[in-house]
Write a protein that holds these residues in place. Structure first.
Motif, PDB file in Angstrom:
ATOM      1  N   VAL A 187       0.833  -1.202   0.000  1.00 43.64           N
ATOM      2  CA  VAL A 187       0.000   0.000   0.000  1.00 43.64           C
ATOM      3  C   VAL A 187       0.870   1.255   0.000  1.00 43.64           C
ATOM      4  N   LEU A 188       0.465   2.239  -0.790  1.00 45.96           N
ATOM      5  CA  LEU A 188       1.046   3.575  -0.762  1.00 45.96           C
ATOM      6  C   LEU A 188      -0.036   4.551  -0.326  1.00 45.96           C
ATOM      7  N   ILE A 189       0.286   5.439   0.614  1.00 44.72           N
ATOM      8  CA  ILE A 189      -0.663   6.460   1.084  1.00 44.72           C
ATOM      9  C   ILE A 189      -0.167   7.830   0.635  1.00 44.72           C
ATOM     10  N   ALA A 190      -1.060   8.626   0.012  1.00 47.57           N
ATOM     11  CA  ALA A 190      -0.768  10.013  -0.348  1.00 47.57           C
ATOM     12  C   ALA A 190      -1.728  10.906   0.435  1.00 47.57           C
ATOM     13  N   GLU A 191      -1.193  11.684   1.358  1.00 48.14           N
ATOM     14  CA  GLU A 191      -2.010  12.526   2.241  1.00 48.14           C
ATOM     15  C   GLU A 191      -1.147  13.688   2.729  1.00 48.14           C
ATOM     16  N   ASP A 192      -1.650  14.922   2.573  1.00 46.80           N
ATOM     17  CA  ASP A 192      -0.822  16.089   2.899  1.00 46.80           C
ATOM     18  C   ASP A 192      -0.888  16.488   4.372  1.00 46.80           C
ATOM     19  N   GLU A 193      -1.740  15.846   5.154  1.00 50.58           N
ATOM     20  CA  GLU A 193      -1.811  16.137   6.584  1.00 50.58           C
ATOM     21  C   GLU A 193      -1.227  14.948   7.348  1.00 50.58           C
ATOM     22  N   PRO A 194      -0.018  15.081   7.917  1.00 47.60           N
ATOM     23  CA  PRO A 194       0.653  13.959   8.583  1.00 47.60           C
ATOM     24  C   PRO A 194      -0.173  13.250   9.645  1.00 47.60           C
ATOM     25  N   PRO A 195      -0.936  13.962  10.501  1.00 47.33           N
ATOM     26  CA  PRO A 195      -1.731  13.226  11.496  1.00 47.33           C
ATOM     27  C   PRO A 195      -2.749  12.283  10.860  1.00 47.33           C
ATOM     28  N   ILE A 196      -3.371  12.731   9.775  1.00 49.48           N
ATOM     29  CA  ILE A 196      -4.348  11.885   9.089  1.00 49.48           C
ATOM     30  C   ILE A 196      -3.640  10.729   8.396  1.00 49.48           C
ATOM     31  N   MET A 197      -2.475  11.004   7.817  1.00 58.41           N
ATOM     32  CA  MET A 197      -1.688   9.951   7.178  1.00 58.41           C
ATOM     33  C   MET A 197      -1.358   8.844   8.182  1.00 58.41           C
ATOM     34  N   ARG A 198      -0.902   9.239   9.370  1.00 57.39           N
ATOM     35  CA  ARG A 198      -0.549   8.245  10.397  1.00 57.39           C
ATOM     36  C   ARG A 198      -1.770   7.480  10.865  1.00 57.39           C
ATOM     37  N   MET A 199      -2.903   8.175  10.952  1.00 55.23           N
ATOM     38  CA  MET A 199      -4.143   7.514  11.382  1.00 55.23           C
ATOM     39  C   MET A 199      -4.574   6.461  10.374  1.00 55.23           C
ATOM     40  N   ILE A 200      -4.522   6.787   9.078  1.00 58.33           N
ATOM     41  CA  ILE A 200      -4.900   5.827   8.036  1.00 58.33           C
ATOM     42  C   ILE A 200      -3.976   4.614   8.073  1.00 58.33           C
ATOM     43  N   LYS A 201      -2.690   4.860   8.194  1.00 54.07           N
ATOM     44  CA  LYS A 201      -1.706   3.776   8.216  1.00 54.07           C
ATOM     45  C   LYS A 201      -1.939   2.842   9.399  1.00 54.07           C
ATOM     46  N   SER A 202      -2.077   3.411  10.589  1.00 55.83           N
ATOM     47  CA  SER A 202      -2.239   2.573  11.781  1.00 55.83           C
ATOM     48  C   SER A 202      -3.568   1.831  11.765  1.00 55.83           C
ATOM     49  N   THR A 203      -4.618   2.499  11.291  1.00 56.02           N
ATOM     50  CA  THR A 203      -5.936   1.851  11.230  1.00 56.02           C
ATOM     51  C   THR A 203      -5.925   0.696  10.248  1.00 56.02           C
ATOM     52  N   LEU A 204      -5.370   0.929   9.068  1.00 58.78           N
ATOM     53  CA  LEU A 204      -5.332  -0.106   8.037  1.00 58.78           C
ATOM     54  C   LEU A 204      -4.546  -1.323   8.518  1.00 58.78           C
ATOM     55  N   SER A 231     -13.681   5.354  10.016  1.00 58.16           N
ATOM     56  CA  SER A 231     -13.699   4.499  11.202  1.00 58.16           C
ATOM     57  C   SER A 231     -13.053   3.147  10.894  1.00 58.16           C
ATOM     58  N   LYS A 232     -12.760   2.405  11.940  1.00 51.67           N
ATOM     59  CA  LYS A 232     -12.218   1.059  11.755  1.00 51.67           C
ATOM     60  C   LYS A 232     -13.208   0.167  11.024  1.00 51.67           C
ATOM     61  N   ASP A 233     -14.492   0.375  11.291  1.00 50.87           N
ATOM     62  CA  ASP A 233     -15.516  -0.431  10.608  1.00 50.87           C
ATOM     63  C   ASP A 233     -15.464  -0.206   9.101  1.00 50.87           C
ATOM     64  N   LYS A 234     -15.311   1.070   8.691  1.00 51.95           N
ATOM     65  CA  LYS A 234     -15.236   1.369   7.259  1.00 51.95           C
ATOM     66  C   LYS A 234     -14.001   0.724   6.632  1.00 51.95           C
ATOM     67  N   VAL A 235     -12.876   0.805   7.342  1.00 48.51           N
ATOM     68  CA  VAL A 235     -11.636   0.225   6.822  1.00 48.51           C
ATOM     69  C   VAL A 235     -11.751  -1.290   6.750  1.00 48.51           C
ATOM     70  N   SER A 236     -12.383  -1.888   7.762  1.00 43.82           N
ATOM     71  CA  SER A 236     -12.560  -3.340   7.769  1.00 43.82           C
ATOM     72  C   SER A 236     -13.416  -3.796   6.592  1.00 43.82           C
ATOM     73  N   GLU A 237     -14.492  -3.052   6.325  1.00 43.20           N
ATOM     74  CA  GLU A 237     -15.343  -3.375   5.170  1.00 43.20           C
ATOM     75  C   GLU A 237     -14.551  -3.233   3.871  1.00 43.20           C
ATOM     76  N   LEU A 238     -13.720  -2.195   3.804  1.00 46.96           N
ATOM     77  CA  LEU A 238     -12.929  -1.951   2.603  1.00 46.96           C
ATOM     78  C   LEU A 238     -11.935  -3.082   2.349  1.00 46.96           C
ATOM     79  N   THR A 239     -11.200  -3.484   3.378  1.00 38.80           N
ATOM     80  CA  THR A 239     -10.201  -4.546   3.190  1.00 38.80           C
ATOM     81  C   THR A 239     -10.857  -5.863   2.799  1.00 38.80           C
ATOM     82  N   ALA A 240     -12.013  -6.140   3.380  1.00 35.42           N
ATOM     83  CA  ALA A 240     -12.734  -7.371   3.024  1.00 35.42           C
ATOM     84  C   ALA A 240     -13.156  -7.342   1.569  1.00 35.42           C
TER      85      ALA A 240
END
Length: 483
Positions: A4-21, A108-117
């Protein structure tokens, strides 16, 4: 393992997406993080990734531009758009570039979980929704429609932000059904794409949506097209709006199916005569406002009982204006284009026929005599300005101003613009953006949504779009300008 590659200009949001995923599914590994699309392209040129998760708005190169590059150069890479902007223009491009999914913040984690599935079940094969005619395309308008940028503060603007549409749709759909909703460029409208397996279920859903929103404080017109291929949804929104303009009735909720609507204007009626128009014009010429009110009310009552559309009413008003101009050119004190714009604003501000008729009479009374009272104008304009400043973070509409000051919306807008050089809508917008700039300057850690809420924008998308228009920069760019 999915790279996975993440492109996000706000570092806090980038870290949140990475850790959640990575916490939701260990089969997904974030290998690279980039702060804009250009940096992501450089990584993609040198390395293959299974998934790219990108914010839609970034400096230098946006997420949509990145998706376009991937579509042309790395078609096997799946793109996930993450955004706080539920705007159809973005989503239309996302569909054009075969974006795998379009997620709205907060995630949310639920959204990410649905996405990965879903990625695991569908990657490497075509999504079912792109093959079947199982999609409904919906345009919903609260109150009147707007032809172009308005000087008035629309009563339908806050309808959708207060409607709880997300919760309503989540409760309505089954796990196998999906929807995306977008902000239209018109503030009173929403666009939706909904998938359902059968035509019967599509009909059931659209009627439940109509029942859920048609009994609120403004009439709602819902226009839809069923049995659409998901990949073709972008082609239908202009058609839906054309039908909305042809069929919207100001004081009546309607559910209109484009599959059965005619594209012609053959059914348009004309429940008024030349004599009706002439009598209204004669009353204007004689400066007889009582007679003008009586004649106009009688015609409007007839049009209302005949279910005349907003377009037909606007047509009548233009005929009255043009007839007066032709018959009494020496008495005409205003430009036709200016008056016609005020008609459009009055229609867009519609909340009741009584208030609308009062507004139109106020406009027509200026054709014969448009005298200015500088002292009175200045006092009222100053009072309106003070009200806007003291209430900029609240829900202000033209109807609110009308009730507060006892004048019809067109009168308030006209005199305010003469004194201040801008309409009340333009004034409060500029004031809100100035307040937002100060908030950003004083606290760079504030979320865009929090800033939007603080200055009176209930949707971060409209705030960001307005901020860009007024300042030339997106809020994130403005925040980062001195870094």
């Amino acid at each position: 393992m999915f790279k996975v590659l993440i492109a996000e200009d706000e570092p806090p949001i980038m870290r949140m997406i990475k850790s959640t995923l990575e916490s939701v599914d260990s089969d997904f590994c974030v290998k690279e993080c980039c702060i804009n699309g250009k940096s992501a392209v450089e990584k993609l040129k040198n390395e293959d990734f299974d998934i790219v998760i990108t914010d839609i708005k970034m400096p230098i190169m946006t997420g949509i531009e990145l998706a376009g590059w991937i579509y042309q150069n790395k078609p096997d890479t799946k793109v996930i758009i993450v955004s706080g902007y539920s705007d159809f223009e973005y989503a239309r491009k996302a569909l054009e570039y075969k974006v795998f999914d379009y997620l709205l913040k907060p995630i949310s984690k639920d959204k990410v979980s649905e996405l990965t599935a879903r990625i695991k079940s569908e990657i490497g094969s075509k999504s079912k929704m792109s093959d079947d005619n199982n999609t409904i395309v919906v345009l919903a308008c609260a109150g009147a429609y707007l032809l172009y940028g308005s000087e008035v503060l629309l009563p339908g603007e806050r309808f959708w932000t207060d409607s709880g549409i997300d919760t309503f749709m989540d409760n309505l759909l089954t796990p196998s059904e999906e929807y995306i909703f977008f902000n239209s460029n018109m503030l009173s409208e929403r666009l939706m794409v909904i998938t359902a397996e059968t035509e019967e279920r599509q009909e059931e859903l659209i009627h439940k949506i109509y029942d859920g929103f048609s009994n609120k404080n403004l009439p709602v017109t819902i226009v839809y097209q069923k049995g659409v291929l998901f990949k073709d949804t972008g082609k239908y929104f202009s058609k839906l709006r054309e039908q909305l303009i042809k069929h919207l009735i100001l004081n009546k909720s309607q559910l209109l199916c484009c599959n059965s609507l005619s594209d012609s204007y053959e059914d348009i009626s004309q429940p008024y005569s030349k004599a009706d128009v002439d009598s209204i014009v004669f009353a204007i010429k004689n400066r007889n406002n009582d007679e003008l009110k009586n004649k106009l009310t009688a015609v409007m009552n007839n049009m209302m009982s005949s279910d005349c559309t907003q377009e037909e009413i606007n047509g009548l008003l233009n005929i009255i204006l043009d007839t007066y101009t032709l018959n009494y050119p020496n008495h005409m004190k205003r430009k036709n284009t200016s008056v016609k714009k005020e008609f459009v604003n009055a229609l867009a501000s519609f909340v009741s026929y009584d208030a609308f008729i009062a507004d139109i009479i106020s406009i027509l009374a200026t054709l014969r005599n448009d005298k200015r009272d500088p002292d009175r104008y200045e006092q009222l304009a100053n009072e309106v300005e003070e009200y806007l400043i003291n209430n900029y973070n609240k829900n202000i509409t033209s109807d609110v101003l009308s009730k507060e000051f006892g004048f019809v919306p067109s009168y308030i807008s006209r005199l305010f613009k003469r004194q201040k050089g801008v309409s009340p809508n333009e004034y409060v917008t500029k004031y809100r953006i100035e307040k937002a700039k100060k908030l950003i300057e004083e606290n760079n850690d504030l979320r865009i949504k929090d800033i939007a809420d603080a200055v009176g924008f209930k949707e971060s998308y409209y705030f960001s779009k307005t901020f860009k228009r007024e300042t030339g920069m997106w809020p994130t760019e403005y925040s980062a300008r001195d870094k």
